[in-house]
Design an enzyme around this catalytic site. Sequence first.
Site, mmCIF file in Angstrom:
data_model
loop_
_atom_site.group_PDB
_atom_site.id
_atom_site.type_symbol
_atom_site.label_atom_id
_atom_site.label_comp_id
_atom_site.label_asym_id
_atom_site.label_seq_id
_atom_site.Cartn_x
_atom_site.Cartn_y
_atom_site.Cartn_z
ATOM 1 N N ASP A 1 0.804 -1.227 0.000
ATOM 2 C CA ASP A 1 0.000 0.000 0.000
ATOM 3 C C ASP A 1 0.837 1.279 0.000
ATOM 4 O O ASP A 1 0.357 2.328 -0.418
ATOM 5 C CB ASP A 1 -0.988 -0.007 1.176
ATOM 6 C CG ASP A 1 -2.314 -0.683 0.785
ATOM 7 O OD1 ASP A 1 -2.474 -1.019 -0.406
ATOM 8 O OD2 ASP A 1 -3.179 -0.866 1.656
ATOM 9 N N TYR B 1 -8.977 1.554 2.820
ATOM 10 C CA TYR B 1 -8.165 1.636 4.037
ATOM 11 C C TYR B 1 -7.734 3.073 4.281
ATOM 12 O O TYR B 1 -7.196 3.718 3.387
ATOM 13 C CB TYR B 1 -6.904 0.773 3.903
ATOM 14 C CG TYR B 1 -7.120 -0.710 4.084
ATOM 15 C CD1 TYR B 1 -8.375 -1.286 3.975
ATOM 16 C CD2 TYR B 1 -6.048 -1.542 4.377
ATOM 17 C CE1 TYR B 1 -8.559 -2.650 4.140
ATOM 18 C CE2 TYR B 1 -6.228 -2.914 4.536
ATOM 19 C CZ TYR B 1 -7.486 -3.460 4.413
ATOM 20 O OH TYR B 1 -7.655 -4.807 4.572
#
Lengths: 427, 427
Positions: A316, A404
């Site tokens: 990420d 997220y």
Amino acid sequence: MPLFFKISLFFFFVSSSYPLDNNHPLESLTLFELTQVTNIVKNSYFPLNVTFHYVGLNEPNKQLVLSWLSSTHHPALPREAIVITRIDQKTHEIIVDLSSVSILSDKIYNGHGYPMLTLQEQTAADELPLSYPPFISSIKKRRLKLKEVACQGYPVGWYGEKKKSTNRMVKVICYYLDGTINLYMRPIEGITIIVLLDQMTIASYIDRLIVPVPKANGTDYMGSKRRRSSHESNSIKIVQPDGPSFTLDNGNTVRWGDWKFHVAYDMRAGIIISLASMFDADKREFRSVMYRGFVSEVFVPYIDLTEEWYYRTYFDAGEYGFGLCAVELEASKDCPENAKFIDGYFISQDGTPGKMPNVICIFERYAGDIMWRHTELAIPGKVIRKVRPEVSLVVRMVSTVGNYDYITDYEFKQSGTIKVTVSKPRS
Amino acid sequence: MPLFFKISLFFFFVSSSYPLDNNHPLESLTLFELTQVTNIVKNSYFPLNVTFHYVGLNEPNKQLVLSWLSSTHHPALPREAIVITRIDQKTHEIIVDLSSVSILSDKIYNGHGYPMLTLQEQTAADELPLSYPPFISSIKKRRLKLKEVACQGYPVGWYGEKKKSTNRMVKVICYYLDGTINLYMRPIEGITIIVLLDQMTIASYIDRLIVPVPKANGTDYMGSKRRRSSHESNSIKIVQPDGPSFTLDNGNTVRWGDWKFHVAYDMRAGIIISLASMFDADKREFRSVMYRGFVSEVFVPYIDLTEEWYYRTYFDAGEYGFGLCAVELEASKDCPENAKFIDGYFISQDGTPGKMPNVICIFERYAGDIMWRHTELAIPGKVIRKVRPEVSLVVRMVSTVGNYDYITDYEFKQSGTIKVTVSKPRS
């Protein structure tokens, strides 16, 4: 330019106008410098199309920085940028020197891995399925409404393939709205769409099975549609009547209590903390605690072997960019009332620099906790009592990567420790 | 009464004057009830000397409490006390019924372990060495000044001895002041003094070896004598302009957000949280989360085999009493500005009840953290943003046991969890 629609809501694109007004060698590239860098690279490859995936400071080596730090007059050190671009379907790693306005090195990268995704190519890939006849037919087959579909591209992972692919690709996953904004609760499962990013075309399309889309009811996370708590809460604020105790100079050096450190924004790493040191009152000098600290990676493996899930093993930070995905922080919500904010500057795909306002916040943290206390009753005739509240300094960034929301906190404690947390609140 | 000097500085002894003004079955014994209880026991054993080591509520059984809770008119349940006393060198466990003003049961305890130490006997034991000629001679031999010596008694532990001893004893450890208040930094090592508590005499004295006492320099923890930080901090406060969001009724039931629970003070356990439940808005009823919670023990083994250290394996809650050793909490230091306070009532050795003002604090905790957030960029044409700050409710007590200051926090989170911490800040 519809591709830019999504990000233009968030980032105010500014023109480069002023040069470096301080000389901290670890300061992020300024707007002026970013413009210089991309112009140098674009001019060098004209008329080829250059897409910019990352531009950041190429830091001077540690010895140079430390001698700069210990000198009294702080002479300006050379400013260099590292640029990661795609040119003619190849990845280039280019070092640009800003004082000589020239390219110092230019290497084609042939190893595993690919540059970070740009926001523009993500948006473009997300929109491809919506006009792709086989996908339209899949949606129809599921009795869903195309206008309620929203898609997102995700990296494909690496599973030991020996052959290096020069194709940059994502798999696009689609979700269903129709009564909710919480699209991640309504995945349209069973479909695998591979998009080649450099060509921006769908290379492969498989509709393997139909799975019912979960219902929208009860998925909304906005306050107005949620069940109410039985009691509403009164407001609570952290206040400092005399202002914050830390200082932040225009070179982004922070001083607080015995602490001194430099904070910088980076498209990939997000926050970079450098030269963190603490004043030693006995020796009358600063002691180095951390030369440089940043989040190197956040690995998110879903460990699900089904065809549509096995590849969900995201990096990420490195694939999406913790800095590129950072959001504008909101006072009293993302950071408390007593926070100060720092802007960041990034590069969009075409080389235009963009401003990310309030992308980092700094605040003194007080939770009502006790750092140190003692009540002494063992000395006859005396009661001694000393209580020191726990106050620390937090440097925060929030990076939203898909569903997220990562909160990265560097917490500097009076004890001399730095507590680093990357947390994902319930979302 | 010199024995009472130390505690009289801390606790304002109050006369019993008012009866129970609420009928929560788990409410701590009131001043009125405590006086009743000790009078009943003292009268029953008159003219024998009764020393009180613990008096607390003997809770009604769970079924009774739950039916009380679910009834609409909340009928008063029987009030009983459990009393742990020493009478004629024996430990008694006595149950007193307050409605019938009578003793329900009275058992002599012959098992391992002893009642909690009283504050009065600790003070008396601490003073014994100072007038004990062999100790005075040991201090002289070490070229120390007797008036700078302060002592503390510590439990002796249990090391598998089969024979049960009816003797309650402590080992008294002495420290040296002379230029510091931080006596624990200056232990006078090598001496073992055993004190019999019921007789209040020194039963054994060994001066095994002389170890130099560490220097006083640099040990002071009071602000005025410590080196100053290079920067002083501005004040930081947590404010709630509309007041706290929780309510506390006169039966010490707390309501906050979806939470409801009862808080009580206990001489041994400190804080007791009962009937913690959360409102379920879907079912329109409270769901039980925890029937009863308290710190059952805090074990502090030093794991040092030398003669003067091997026995240091303390039960800091059960031997000293987390409630008995609790300190008066100071607003803005031990608890933030927005805290509310609860008093506690304990029993001293002779049966006199004492008030511990502000022994528990309750406050809403906000550290600038984020409970929940999401920024949604995947829906074309929309930017959705929702941030919910993390606010929780803390119930706190601080218990000072010798040189340890324990902070016990029950933190009630909006997520429905209770986070319990017993922490020892640097001290």
